[in-house]
Design a protein around this motif. Structure first.
Motif, PDB file in Angstrom:
ATOM      1  N   MET A 336       0.835  -1.209   0.000  1.00  0.00           N
ATOM      2  CA  MET A 336       0.000   0.000   0.000  1.00  0.00           C
ATOM      3  C   MET A 336       0.869   1.258   0.000  1.00  0.00           C
ATOM      4  O   MET A 336       0.587   2.225  -0.710  1.00  0.00           O
ATOM      5  CB  MET A 336      -0.922  -0.006   1.219  1.00  0.00           C
ATOM      6  N   LYS A 337       1.933   1.239   0.796  1.00  0.00           N
ATOM      7  CA  LYS A 337       2.839   2.385   0.861  1.00  0.00           C
ATOM      8  C   LYS A 337       3.503   2.623  -0.493  1.00  0.00           C
ATOM      9  O   LYS A 337       3.585   3.769  -0.976  1.00  0.00           O
ATOM     10  CB  LYS A 337       3.906   2.144   1.935  1.00  0.00           C
ATOM     11  N   ALA A 338       3.964   1.535  -1.130  1.00  0.00           N
ATOM     12  CA  ALA A 338       4.604   1.658  -2.438  1.00  0.00           C
ATOM     13  C   ALA A 338       3.620   2.199  -3.471  1.00  0.00           C
ATOM     14  O   ALA A 338       3.977   3.031  -4.318  1.00  0.00           O
ATOM     15  CB  ALA A 338       5.146   0.299  -2.886  1.00  0.00           C
ATOM     16  N   ALA A 339       2.374   1.730  -3.398  1.00  0.00           N
ATOM     17  CA  ALA A 339       1.348   2.191  -4.337  1.00  0.00           C
ATOM     18  C   ALA A 339       1.062   3.674  -4.158  1.00  0.00           C
ATOM     19  O   ALA A 339       0.925   4.426  -5.138  1.00  0.00           O
ATOM     20  CB  ALA A 339       0.069   1.379  -4.156  1.00  0.00           C
ATOM     21  N   GLU A 340       0.981   4.118  -2.907  1.00  0.00           N
ATOM     22  CA  GLU A 340       0.723   5.537  -2.631  1.00  0.00           C
ATOM     23  C   GLU A 340       1.837   6.421  -3.190  1.00  0.00           C
ATOM     24  O   GLU A 340       1.568   7.464  -3.802  1.00  0.00           O
ATOM     25  CB  GLU A 340       0.599   5.756  -1.116  1.00  0.00           C
ATOM     26  N   LEU A 341       3.073   6.009  -2.980  1.00  0.00           N
ATOM     27  CA  LEU A 341       4.212   6.786  -3.468  1.00  0.00           C
ATOM     28  C   LEU A 341       4.258   6.790  -4.990  1.00  0.00           C
ATOM     29  O   LEU A 341       4.645   7.784  -5.608  1.00  0.00           O
ATOM     30  CB  LEU A 341       5.514   6.214  -2.896  1.00  0.00           C
ATOM     31  N   THR A 342       3.860   5.656  -5.595  1.00  0.00           N
ATOM     32  CA  THR A 342       3.799   5.581  -7.054  1.00  0.00           C
ATOM     33  C   THR A 342       2.706   6.507  -7.575  1.00  0.00           C
ATOM     34  O   THR A 342       2.906   7.238  -8.556  1.00  0.00           O
ATOM     35  CB  THR A 342       3.540   4.133  -7.511  1.00  0.00           C
ATOM     36  N   ASP A 343       1.549   6.493  -6.913  1.00  0.00           N
ATOM     37  CA  ASP A 343       0.447   7.387  -7.289  1.00  0.00           C
ATOM     38  C   ASP A 343       0.883   8.847  -7.267  1.00  0.00           C
ATOM     39  O   ASP A 343       0.466   9.653  -8.119  1.00  0.00           O
ATOM     40  CB  ASP A 343      -0.741   7.224  -6.326  1.00  0.00           C
ATOM     41  N   ASP A 344       1.721   9.191  -6.294  1.00  0.00           N
ATOM     42  CA  ASP A 344       2.168  10.577  -6.126  1.00  0.00           C
ATOM     43  C   ASP A 344       3.328  10.950  -7.053  1.00  0.00           C
ATOM     44  O   ASP A 344       3.824  12.082  -7.002  1.00  0.00           O
ATOM     45  CB  ASP A 344       2.603  10.818  -4.672  1.00  0.00           C
ATOM     46  N   GLY A 345       3.760   9.976  -7.878  1.00  0.00           N
ATOM     47  CA  GLY A 345       4.850  10.241  -8.804  1.00  0.00           C
ATOM     48  C   GLY A 345       6.218  10.283  -8.160  1.00  0.00           C
ATOM     49  O   GLY A 345       7.186  10.773  -8.754  1.00  0.00           O
ATOM     50  N   LYS A 346       6.322   9.767  -6.923  1.00  0.00           N
ATOM     51  CA  LYS A 346       7.587   9.814  -6.189  1.00  0.00           C
ATOM     52  C   LYS A 346       8.398   8.525  -6.313  1.00  0.00           C
ATOM     53  O   LYS A 346       9.557   8.476  -5.894  1.00  0.00           O
ATOM     54  CB  LYS A 346       7.315  10.075  -4.705  1.00  0.00           C
ATOM     55  N   LEU A 347       7.778   7.474  -6.873  1.00  0.00           N
ATOM     56  CA  LEU A 347       8.433   6.170  -6.894  1.00  0.00           C
ATOM     57  C   LEU A 347       8.139   5.435  -8.193  1.00  0.00           C
ATOM     58  O   LEU A 347       6.991   5.409  -8.655  1.00  0.00           O
ATOM     59  CB  LEU A 347       7.936   5.330  -5.713  1.00  0.00           C
ATOM     60  N   ILE A 348       9.189   4.862  -8.793  1.00  0.00           N
ATOM     61  CA  ILE A 348       9.018   3.919  -9.898  1.00  0.00           C
ATOM     62  C   ILE A 348       9.001   2.530  -9.265  1.00  0.00           C
ATOM     63  O   ILE A 348       9.972   2.125  -8.625  1.00  0.00           O
ATOM     64  CB  ILE A 348      10.177   4.018 -10.913  1.00  0.00           C
ATOM     65  N   SER A 349       7.884   1.811  -9.397  1.00  0.00           N
ATOM     66  CA  SER A 349       7.735   0.528  -8.724  1.00  0.00           C
ATOM     67  C   SER A 349       7.538  -0.595  -9.740  1.00  0.00           C
ATOM     68  O   SER A 349       6.591  -0.574 -10.520  1.00  0.00           O
ATOM     69  CB  SER A 349       6.553   0.570  -7.751  1.00  0.00           C
ATOM     70  N   VAL A 350       8.452  -1.551  -9.719  1.00  0.00           N
ATOM     71  CA  VAL A 350       8.398  -2.689 -10.642  1.00  0.00           C
ATOM     72  C   VAL A 350       8.396  -3.966  -9.820  1.00  0.00           C
ATOM     73  O   VAL A 350       9.253  -4.160  -8.948  1.00  0.00           O
ATOM     74  CB  VAL A 350       9.607  -2.675 -11.605  1.00  0.00           C
ATOM     75  N   ALA A 351       7.423  -4.827 -10.084  1.00  0.00           N
ATOM     76  CA  ALA A 351       7.303  -6.067  -9.319  1.00  0.00           C
ATOM     77  C   ALA A 351       7.074  -7.234 -10.249  1.00  0.00           C
ATOM     78  O   ALA A 351       6.581  -7.079 -11.370  1.00  0.00           O
ATOM     79  CB  ALA A 351       6.147  -5.957  -8.318  1.00  0.00           C
ATOM     80  N   GLY A 352       7.428  -8.439  -9.781  1.00  0.00           N
ATOM     81  CA  GLY A 352       7.205  -9.622 -10.607  1.00  0.00           C
ATOM     82  C   GLY A 352       7.418 -10.900  -9.836  1.00  0.00           C
ATOM     83  O   GLY A 352       7.990 -10.916  -8.751  1.00  0.00           O
ATOM     84  N   GLY A 353       6.944 -11.997 -10.417  1.00  0.00           N
ATOM     85  CA  GLY A 353       7.020 -13.302  -9.777  1.00  0.00           C
ATOM     86  C   GLY A 353       5.632 -13.720  -9.306  1.00  0.00           C
ATOM     87  O   GLY A 353       4.834 -12.878  -8.886  1.00  0.00           O
ATOM     88  N   GLY A 354       5.351 -15.009  -9.413  1.00  0.00           N
ATOM     89  CA  GLY A 354       4.016 -15.521  -9.124  1.00  0.00           C
ATOM     90  C   GLY A 354       3.447 -15.114  -7.776  1.00  0.00           C
ATOM     91  O   GLY A 354       2.347 -14.547  -7.695  1.00  0.00           O
ATOM     92  N   ASP A 355       4.190 -15.386  -6.699  1.00  0.00           N
ATOM     93  CA  ASP A 355       3.706 -15.032  -5.362  1.00  0.00           C
ATOM     94  C   ASP A 355       3.569 -13.524  -5.206  1.00  0.00           C
ATOM     95  O   ASP A 355       2.663 -13.035  -4.519  1.00  0.00           O
ATOM     96  CB  ASP A 355       4.666 -15.560  -4.286  1.00  0.00           C
ATOM     97  N   THR A 356       4.454 -12.794  -5.849  1.00  0.00           N
ATOM     98  CA  THR A 356       4.421 -11.336  -5.747  1.00  0.00           C
ATOM     99  C   THR A 356       3.148 -10.784  -6.377  1.00  0.00           C
ATOM    100  O   THR A 356       2.466  -9.940  -5.791  1.00  0.00           O
ATOM    101  CB  THR A 356       5.646 -10.720  -6.451  1.00  0.00           C
ATOM    102  N   VAL A 357       2.841 -11.260  -7.571  1.00  0.00           N
ATOM    103  CA  VAL A 357       1.635 -10.804  -8.258  1.00  0.00           C
ATOM    104  C   VAL A 357       0.401 -11.139  -7.429  1.00  0.00           C
ATOM    105  O   VAL A 357      -0.502 -10.313  -7.255  1.00  0.00           O
ATOM    106  CB  VAL A 357       1.533 -11.433  -9.660  1.00  0.00           C
TER     107      VAL A 357
END
Length: 396
Positions: A336-357
């Protein structure tokens, strides 16, 4: 990166052999999850818009070079037609007479799907003759299957050596996201690596500590590192035989200027089941009859502070046993924190992998990350710093 995209290719009136990943779950002849099919639609539409005639190539299951009726791609045609909003012609083989006849009859605006490439042993062997038989069907090769790019197969690598080649939109998006995350990232660069075992992610950890500013370790992996530091982790999932390796990673990180964050507090329980009695204790205070199942709230605060200062985040693996509440709390809060920062344009967030998704979907934030890769093995090998044959062939 020197690979070309659809925008760089002259496609008008040309047959474009397009490698896609539509290896989707099927039950009783019905596709139960169309995610992978939905993701190839932009590529197919853009090829059509440029006057190209897309001929889709894909594998389905593991028939090991044999014709297995239950693994025919014919059963995905209805879902493919629904996603594209048009009819799709099916060829009963991916090479030879059946394929040539269907492709030769194509008209602009039409789409063809070839039968499972893995019905032929030459596919997984990357056989030159088989690759040439595929290449003979078209004028351009477009690879939109990043998820299969770590395999040097005829339809992912061999054919790219024989035709003018480009990346499809999904492949392009994957490569651009990963380039932004690891190739030339905005710093500080933070990685979250979780999951059960250190042993399965040694190459990943080894590569990341050379590149990231902070490495956050969670899940069962964190227990192994805590144990390596002499901390009693009780009955927790941990690879005690990896203690020496964990210490080496910690030493290497300190030498390369990478800060490793391990949990400072943890959520423990005596049994792993929904609603089990749990409590928060300091990471070095796990009772001998209990097991660590999640990172604690103080650790979540620390992670939040690190993310607040970060510019780029790479995420692979959950922070705890996220499948069962309340042991999903740390993963959900950090996501949630990463998503909020991404929404605000402060963070480039890249994720991957089955459990992660799965974890990000459970937290309801997958759509809010900059990019979420569904290409499990290929995503992991890229993070490990390996060359992916399907990508290298496009660059060649």
């Amino acid at each position: 990166m020197s690979w070309k995209t659809i925008d760089d290719m002259e496609m008008d009136g040309k047959v474009v052999l397009t490698r896609v990943d539509i290896n989707v779950p099927v039950e009783n002849g019905q596709v139960t999850d169309t995610t992978r099919i939905d993701r190839i639609v932009p590529t197919v539409k853009d090829i059509l818009a440029k006057g190209g005639m897309p001929v889709l190539m894909a594998h389905f299951g593991r028939p090991k070079g044999q014709v297995v009726p239950d693994m025919s791609l014919k059963q995905v045609v209805p879902a493919l037609e629904a996603a594209l909003g048009q009819s799709v012609t099916f060829a009963e083989s991916c090479i030879g007479g059946p394929a040539k006849t269907v492709v030769a009859a194509m008209k602009p605006g039409e789409v063809v799907l070839l039968e499972n490439t893995r019905f032929h042993a030459g596919e997984e062997k990357n056989d030159h003759v088989f690759a040439a038989s595929l290449a003979a069907l078209g004028s351009i090769y477009c690879n939109d299957a990043f998820s299969a790019a770590h395999r040097a197969h005829a339809s992912t690598e061999g054919i790219a050596r024989l035709l003018p080649s480009c990346a499809g939109r999904l492949m392009q998006a994957e490569l651009e996201a990963l380039q932004a995350a690891l190739g030339d990232p905005k710093r500080p660069l933070v990685a979250v690596v979780g999951g059960a075992k250190v042993s399965t992610k040694l190459e990943l950890l080894g590569n990341l500590i050379e590149k990231v500013n902070t490495l956050i370790i969670g899940g069962g992996m964190a227990n192994t590192f805590l144990a390596a530091k002499g901390i009693d982790v009780g009955k927790s999932l941990a690879e005690h035989d990896m203690a020496g390796t964990a210490k080496e990673i910690l030493d290497k990180a300190s030498g390369s200027g990478c800060t490793i964050l391990l949990p400072s507090d943890v959520v423990i329980a005596r049994e792993f089941k929904a609603g089990a009695d749990s409590e928060v204790v300091a990471a070095d205070s796990c009772p001998s009859d209990a097991m660590i199942l999640d990172a604690g709230p103080a650790t979540v605060v620390e992670i939040g502070e690190i993310l607040q200062e970060a510019s780029t985040l790479i995420w692979n693996g959950p922070l705890g046993a996220f499948e069962i509440a309340p042991f999903d709390a740390a993963t959900v809060a950090a996501a949630m924190k990463a998503a909020e920062l991404t929404d605000d344009g402060k963070l480039i967030s890249v994720a991957g992998g089955g459990d992660t998704v799965a974890a990000l979907n459970k937290a309801g934030v997958a759509e809010r990350f900059t990019y979420v890769s569904t290409a499990g093995g290929a995503f992991l090998e890229w993070m490990e710093g390996k060359t992916l044959p399907g990508v290298a062939a496009l660059e060649g």
